[in-house]
Design a protein around this motif. Structure first.
Motif, PDB file in Angstrom:
ATOM      1  N   UNK A 404       0.829  -1.208   0.000  1.00 18.37           N
ATOM      2  CA  UNK A 404       0.000   0.000   0.000  1.00 18.37           C
ATOM      3  C   UNK A 404       0.863   1.259   0.000  1.00 18.37           C
ATOM      4  N   UNK A 405       1.863   1.290   0.877  1.00 18.14           N
ATOM      5  CA  UNK A 405       2.719   2.479   0.970  1.00 18.14           C
ATOM      6  C   UNK A 405       3.430   2.751  -0.346  1.00 18.14           C
ATOM      7  N   UNK A 406       3.964   1.712  -0.972  1.00 19.53           N
ATOM      8  CA  UNK A 406       4.699   1.890  -2.224  1.00 19.53           C
ATOM      9  C   UNK A 406       3.759   2.272  -3.365  1.00 19.53           C
ATOM     10  N   UNK A 407       2.603   1.620  -3.442  1.00 12.94           N
ATOM     11  CA  UNK A 407       1.668   1.902  -4.535  1.00 12.94           C
ATOM     12  C   UNK A 407       1.116   3.314  -4.443  1.00 12.94           C
ATOM     13  N   UNK A 408       0.736   3.732  -3.243  1.00 14.07           N
ATOM     14  CA  UNK A 408       0.170   5.071  -3.081  1.00 14.07           C
ATOM     15  C   UNK A 408       1.240   6.130  -3.269  1.00 14.07           C
ATOM     16  N   UNK A 409       2.448   5.885  -2.729  1.00 12.74           N
ATOM     17  CA  UNK A 409       3.532   6.839  -2.927  1.00 12.74           C
ATOM     18  C   UNK A 409       3.890   7.016  -4.386  1.00 12.74           C
ATOM     19  N   UNK A 410       3.832   5.918  -5.154  1.00 12.08           N
ATOM     20  CA  UNK A 410       4.159   6.001  -6.578  1.00 12.08           C
ATOM     21  C   UNK A 410       3.117   6.788  -7.354  1.00 12.08           C
ATOM     22  N   UNK A 411       1.892   6.870  -6.831  1.00 12.92           N
ATOM     23  CA  UNK A 411       0.809   7.596  -7.497  1.00 12.92           C
ATOM     24  C   UNK A 411       0.696   9.039  -7.024  1.00 12.92           C
ATOM     25  N   UNK A 412       1.641   9.512  -6.223  1.00  7.40           N
ATOM     26  CA  UNK A 412       1.473  10.800  -5.555  1.00  7.40           C
ATOM     27  C   UNK A 412       1.404  11.980  -6.505  1.00  7.40           C
ATOM     28  N   UNK A 413       1.861  11.814  -7.757  1.00 14.53           N
ATOM     29  CA  UNK A 413       1.772  12.922  -8.706  1.00 14.53           C
ATOM     30  C   UNK A 413       0.350  13.111  -9.224  1.00 14.53           C
ATOM     31  N   UNK A 414      -0.496  12.071  -9.040  1.00 17.01           N
ATOM     32  CA  UNK A 414      -1.864  12.189  -9.500  1.00 17.01           C
ATOM     33  C   UNK A 414      -2.637  13.111  -8.564  1.00 17.01           C
ATOM     34  N   UNK A 415      -3.366  14.043  -9.114  1.00 20.18           N
ATOM     35  CA  UNK A 415      -4.146  14.969  -8.305  1.00 20.18           C
ATOM     36  C   UNK A 415      -5.530  14.424  -8.070  1.00 20.18           C
ATOM     37  N   UNK A 416      -5.899  14.094  -6.801  1.00 23.09           N
ATOM     38  CA  UNK A 416      -7.213  13.546  -6.555  1.00 23.09           C
ATOM     39  C   UNK A 416      -8.290  14.580  -6.756  1.00 23.09           C
ATOM     40  N   UNK A 417      -9.493  14.112  -6.988  1.00 24.29           N
ATOM     41  CA  UNK A 417     -10.615  15.036  -7.162  1.00 24.29           C
ATOM     42  C   UNK A 417     -10.946  15.724  -5.862  1.00 24.29           C
ATOM     43  N   UNK A 418     -11.672  16.798  -5.960  1.00 26.85           N
ATOM     44  CA  UNK A 418     -12.022  17.556  -4.752  1.00 26.85           C
ATOM     45  C   UNK A 418     -12.931  16.792  -3.826  1.00 26.85           C
TER      46      UNK A 418
END
Length: 426
Positions: A404-418
């Protein structure tokens, strides 16, 4: 869920039956353990907190970290005499301020206090977690999965403080999303009950809430430590710091199994295993690998706060990565510490930002590893080693949290919706 209404209903009934079976097994083990192993296994960590409250009441707060005082009280709680060698003292390492609520439970006696502590903790946890699911649909199943998960079960089994950890982690996240970083920091100060859980939280608080968040944490933390110092005095505070730093490890009645590093869900567990089983020339390399793993995991988990762009404050997906990494990089992190991830996990899962299978897998895979290992031992397929079931469950949680930590950290450039904030953030 795809399929005909009858098939969907059948699958739901099967899922409910499986959860009922797991819940029945966990309840049976707790009831059996509370009769046969009360305060030696069931409620073992609660024993230390209850003993500290008893020492504070009769001898003063300055002695709540004195292992000699604890040995006398804990032997009495277990009904063991001074000469009985079948005894291990469990130290109480919480700041003295957290002992105050236990004073109110002392008149109930150890059994009554444990029962109230356990029932209130489970009920409060279930009620609190309901607000972190995004809709009514599937809420009951999600809360059942959370309460039957291995981290929650071990909190109940040992008499740990998981409900308090969940409350502090959840309220920190909620106030960040509401634009109240100072309050978020104040709630994060409640994690001082287990200071090792703050290693990643403080940099994230500073990165997301700025100095207001860190100031709130410092002010509330100063209050907790100040009250604890006032209660325990300089002598007690010195002993507390000594316990935290491991200076009391040589106490005769506190054997290494109390720490149980091999059964933790952290990188450290691999080092402890290497220390025990690997040839001596390999051991420095194993510990070097452990240090590297800890450092890289921490950096990846903190990536959302140093590698933009970042979405709205209090994004549960980013905080899920951080809470998942916290026990993985922690120096002292047993499986019950994993409950920190529950508010963010439910928030992200309930709003459809995670695969549907993730919450059931997080909750039940460690339980399956524990049950499977126990059955393997009983059938003679696995060696009868103490703590092997917990070791298997902890390894499973380690892999899940690391992933989980690695997968979410790797996606950190993605901007989540409001809409990516906590569903109960209001």
């Amino acid at each position: 869920m795809k399929g005909s209404p009858r098939r969907v209903q059948t699958l739901r009934l099967l899922a409910a039956a499986n959860l009922a079976g797991i819940g029945g097994l966990e309840l049976a083990l707790l009831l059996h353990g509370s009769r046969s192993f009360f305060l030696s296994i069931v409620g073992a960590d609660f024993r230390a907190l209850y003993a500290a409250a008893a020492i504070a009441q009769h001898e003063g707060f300055h002695r709540i970290y004195d292992l000699h005082a604890h040995e006398a009280v804990q032997r009495a709680l277990l009904g063991l005499g001074p000469g009985d060698s079948n005894f291990v003292v469990i130290p109480m390492v919480f700041p003295a301020a957290f002992v105050l609520p236990m004073l109110g439970l002392l008149p109930l006696g150890p059994a009554g206090a444990w029962a109230v502590w356990t029932l209130l903790g489970v009920l409060a946890l279930g009620v609190y977690l309901r607000g972190w699911w995004g809709s009514e649909k599937g809420r009951g199943m999600a809360i059942a999965l959370a309460l039957l998960s291995y981290p929650v079960f071990t909190n109940v089994l040992w008499g740990q403080v998981g409900t308090w950890l969940v409350l502090c982690a959840g309220e920190c996240l909620r106030h960040l999303h509401r634009g109240r970083p100072g309050w978020a920091g104040i709630w994060a100060a409640g994690l001082l009950i287990k200071p090792q859980t703050l290693f990643l939280v403080l940099p994230a608080l500073l990165g997301e809430g700025g100095w207001r968040a860190l100031g709130g944490w410092a002010a509330a933390g100063a209050g907790v430590i100040g009250l604890s110092a006032l209660l325990a005095g300089g002598e007690g505070l010195g002993r507390w710091l000594g316990l935290l730093m491991g200076f009391a490890a040589g106490y005769p009645a506190m054997v290494p199994e109390v720490v149980g590093a091999e059964t933790m869900m952290s990188w450290r567990a691999w080092g402890a295993l290497g220390e025990r089983w690997a040839p001596p020339p390999w051991r420095p390399w194993i510990w070097a690998g452990v240090g590297l793993g800890m450092g890289l995991t921490a950096l990846v988990a903190l990536r959302p706060w140093w590698k933009g762009p970042r979405g709205p404050a209090g994004d549960p997906l980013h905080w899920l990565g951080l809470w998942a990494a916290t026990p993985v990089v922690g120096w002292h992190a047993h499986p019950h510490t994993a409950v920190l991830a529950l508010p963010a996990l439910l928030a992200a899962q309930g709003t459809g930002r995670l695969p549907r299978w993730l919450l059931p897998f997080w909750a039940l895979a460690p339980v399956a590893a524990w049950i499977g290992t126990t059955l393997g031992i009983s059938l003679g397929l696995l060696p009868d080693l103490s703590g092997l079931g917990n070791w298997a469950a902890a390894r499973t949680l380690f892999l899940i949290h690391l992933g989980l930590a690695l997968a979410i950290g790797a996606r950190s450039r993605e901007t989540p919706s409001s809409s990516g904030g906590p569903p109960c953030a209001g």
